[in-house]
Design an enzyme around this catalytic site. Structure first.
Site, short mmCIF file in Angstrom:
data_model
loop_
_atom_site.label_atom_id
_atom_site.label_comp_id
_atom_site.label_asym_id
_atom_site.label_seq_id
_atom_site.Cartn_x
_atom_site.Cartn_y
_atom_site.Cartn_z
N ARG A 49 0.76 -1.74 0.41
CA ARG A 49 0.16 0.55 0.13
C ARG A 49 1.42 1.09 -0.08
O ARG A 49 1.98 1.38 0.58
CB ARG A 49 -0.55 0.12 1.01
CG ARG A 49 -2.13 -1.21 0.74
CD ARG A 49 -2.57 -1.18 2.66
NE ARG A 49 -3.12 0.28 2.75
CZ ARG A 49 -3.68 0.74 4.28
NH1 ARG A 49 -2.99 -0.30 4.96
NH2 ARG A 49 -4.26 1.61 4.53
N SER A 79 0.47 4.28 2.28
CA SER A 79 0.28 5.14 2.91
C SER A 79 2.03 4.83 3.29
O SER A 79 3.04 3.90 3.39
CB SER A 79 -0.56 4.02 4.15
OG SER A 79 -0.28 3.24 5.58
N LYS A 121 -4.25 -8.04 10.12
CA LYS A 121 -5.12 -8.17 10.79
C LYS A 121 -5.77 -7.71 9.68
O LYS A 121 -7.28 -7.22 9.93
CB LYS A 121 -5.01 -7.02 12.07
CG LYS A 121 -4.38 -6.11 11.53
CD LYS A 121 -4.64 -4.78 13.06
CE LYS A 121 -4.23 -2.97 12.61
NZ LYS A 121 -4.00 -2.46 13.72
N ASP A 122 -5.05 -7.19 8.64
CA ASP A 122 -6.14 -6.65 7.59
C ASP A 122 -6.79 -8.11 6.92
O ASP A 122 -7.36 -7.51 6.12
CB ASP A 122 -5.47 -5.45 6.97
CG ASP A 122 -5.00 -4.98 7.46
OD1 ASP A 122 -5.80 -3.73 8.23
OD2 ASP A 122 -4.08 -3.28 6.97
N SER A 161 -11.75 1.60 15.90
CA SER A 161 -11.58 0.37 16.49
C SER A 161 -13.17 -0.20 17.32
O SER A 161 -13.33 0.49 18.31
CB SER A 161 -10.36 -0.40 16.68
OG SER A 161 -10.86 -1.48 17.79
N ARG A 212 -13.88 -2.57 19.04
CA ARG A 212 -13.00 -3.42 20.19
C ARG A 212 -12.67 -2.82 20.89
O ARG A 212 -12.26 -2.34 21.77
CB ARG A 212 -12.27 -4.61 19.51
CG ARG A 212 -10.92 -5.19 20.30
CD ARG A 212 -9.68 -5.61 19.75
NE ARG A 212 -8.83 -4.93 19.14
CZ ARG A 212 -8.35 -4.09 19.89
NH1 ARG A 212 -7.79 -3.96 21.13
NH2 ARG A 212 -6.88 -3.19 18.87
N ARG A 213 -11.61 -1.97 20.35
CA ARG A 213 -10.81 -1.20 21.27
C ARG A 213 -11.60 -0.01 21.98
O ARG A 213 -11.50 0.18 23.64
CB ARG A 213 -9.40 0.08 21.20
CG ARG A 213 -8.90 -0.18 19.90
CD ARG A 213 -7.79 -0.01 19.41
NE ARG A 213 -6.27 -0.24 18.46
CZ ARG A 213 -5.61 -0.05 17.63
NH1 ARG A 213 -5.99 0.87 16.60
NH2 ARG A 213 -4.73 -0.59 17.12
N ARG A 240 -10.77 8.57 11.01
CA ARG A 240 -10.05 7.60 10.22
C ARG A 240 -8.66 8.56 10.23
O ARG A 240 -8.49 9.27 10.42
CB ARG A 240 -11.28 7.70 8.90
CG ARG A 240 -12.40 6.50 9.63
CD ARG A 240 -11.87 5.03 8.74
NE ARG A 240 -10.48 5.05 8.16
CZ ARG A 240 -10.80 4.21 6.59
NH1 ARG A 240 -11.92 4.77 5.95
NH2 ARG A 240 -9.54 3.99 5.82
N ASN A 288 -4.49 8.14 8.42
CA ASN A 288 -2.84 8.26 8.88
C ASN A 288 -2.67 8.12 10.13
O ASN A 288 -3.29 9.05 10.65
CB ASN A 288 -2.17 8.23 7.67
CG ASN A 288 -1.70 9.67 8.08
OD1 ASN A 288 -2.27 10.16 8.66
ND2 ASN A 288 -1.84 10.35 6.36
N ARG A 316 -3.72 11.36 12.94
CA ARG A 316 -4.80 11.11 13.72
C ARG A 316 -3.81 10.98 15.06
O ARG A 316 -4.30 12.44 16.14
CB ARG A 316 -4.93 9.81 14.11
CG ARG A 316 -5.19 8.61 13.20
CD ARG A 316 -6.12 7.29 13.56
NE ARG A 316 -6.17 6.74 12.09
CZ ARG A 316 -6.54 5.35 12.53
NH1 ARG A 316 -7.56 4.80 13.70
NH2 ARG A 316 -7.48 4.95 11.59
N CYS A 359 -13.19 -7.43 10.79
CA CYS A 359 -12.62 -6.66 11.52
C CYS A 359 -13.65 -5.40 12.89
O CYS A 359 -12.84 -4.31 12.91
CB CYS A 359 -12.01 -5.42 10.84
SG CYS A 359 -12.89 -4.39 9.48
#
Length: 332
Positions: A24, A26, A94-95, A140, A142-143, A160, A162, A166, A255
């Site tokens: 990718r 990024s 994880k992706d 997330s 989960r978080r 959202r 990068n 954030r 996810c």
């Protein structure tokens, strides 16, 4: 002799002694792919060219929980791999969707970086020190559930962007953000971390901190690629990841599901801790199991069996109802 890492502009044609690595665009993806490329160049003596690909997840501003699952960061890279535009592809593990992809194999899982979540707050505050009503940014579920389970007085904001984007919001319109410690390490932003959450308190996303190296299945035995994959693969990390990913598959979760899972190998024992959360964090189910592990040829199968066993235990105790799991969890 160590090969070179190349960053050509535009597509790179196949050539003898050259490995084209898809990544990718990024900053984080390029940083971790460059590390992989350097290891390959050192181990094989081949030149490695980075081939950058833009994925749907890179350009869409839709919240990840609504965007359609893990594959949004993976599909374009897989298409480039199958089209012959690159020879291997590097993903954050994880992706990676848990369902198999025809024509593509998981060639290597390198040594895992720190799998923990990192708390990045204004004024160097820890989670416990945050004032009531503080605004916390994360994309997330989960978080979000984990934070609310410990601090229900905080306000969660969906974000959202990068890593730098954030972090730039901390102290502006947010009081803290939560990011993967491994990602911050890979882009040299660890100075922003004010706390790393213990895995027994906040188990991370399955595969967090690990990378996945994919290759066309037909090329698994190609001599140069085979040497590269063997140099990269780390048996303990691969088994731990297999246990975590099988858990996710058996729960039929993607996810967007509030599921944390962390596996590790130590002293001949593979242990898996998994927690399923209610979205508001007010209820949770945990399961911890282990199995003997010796790095044998069937270690990955043993790991998957462990993940399946832990998932069955959670489902039998009501995990699907608690976290609204089901077939729509894994959309890719």
């Amino acid at each position: 002799m160590t090969g070179r890492v190349l960053r050509p502009e535009g597509p790179q044609p196949a050539a003898p002694g050259l490995i084209r690595l898809g990544t990718r665009r990024s900053r984080l993806a390029v940083a971790q792919s460059t590390q992989v490329a350097q290891e390959i160049a050192k181990a094989t003596g081949a030149d490695v060219a980075l081939v950058t690909v833009t994925t749907e997840g890179d350009i869409s501003r839709t919240p990840l929980s609504q965007l359609g699952g893990t594959g949004v960061f993976v599909s374009a890279l897989r298409e480039a791999l199958l089209a012959g535009d690159c020879d291997i592809a590097v993903h954050s593990l994880k992706d990676l969707p848990t369902a198999p992809c025809p024509g593509i194999s998981l060639g290597a899982v390198p040594l895992r970086a720190d799998p923990r979540d990192a708390w990045c707050a204004r004024d160097g505050m820890t989670l416990a020190e945050m004032p009531p009503g503080s605004r916390v940014g994360t994309g997330s579920p989960r978080r979000a559930a984990q934070i609310l389970s410990r601090r229900p007085d905080l306000v969660i904001e969906d974000i959202r962007g990068n890593v730098d984007t954030r972090l730039a919001r901390v102290g502006v319109d947010l009081d803290a953000v939560i990011l993967a410690a491994a990602g911050l390490e890979r882009v040299d932003r660890t100075e922003a971390i004010t706390e790393r959450f213990a895995l027994d308190v906040a188990p991370s996303a399955p595969g967090q901190g690990a990378l996945a190296i994919e290759v066309r299945s037909e090329d698994l035995d190609e001599v140069l690629l085979s040497r590269a994959l063997q140099a990269l693969d780390h048996a303990e990390t691969r088994s731990a990841a297999a246990a975590e990913r099988e858990l996710l598959a058996a729960l039929e979760a993607g996810c967007a599901a509030p599921v944390g899972a962390t596996a590790s190998v130590a002293d001949g024992w593979l242990a898996l801790r998994a927690t399923v959360y209610q979205a508001d964090g007010q209820s949770q189910l945990e399961s911890v199991m282990g199995v003997a592990w010796n790095g044998s040829s069937d270690s990955e199968g043993i790991a998957r069996n462990l993940g399946n066993k832990v998932a069955r235990d959670l489902l039998e105790r009501g995990a699907a109802q608690l976290a609204d799991l089901g077939p729509r969890g894994e959309r890719s």
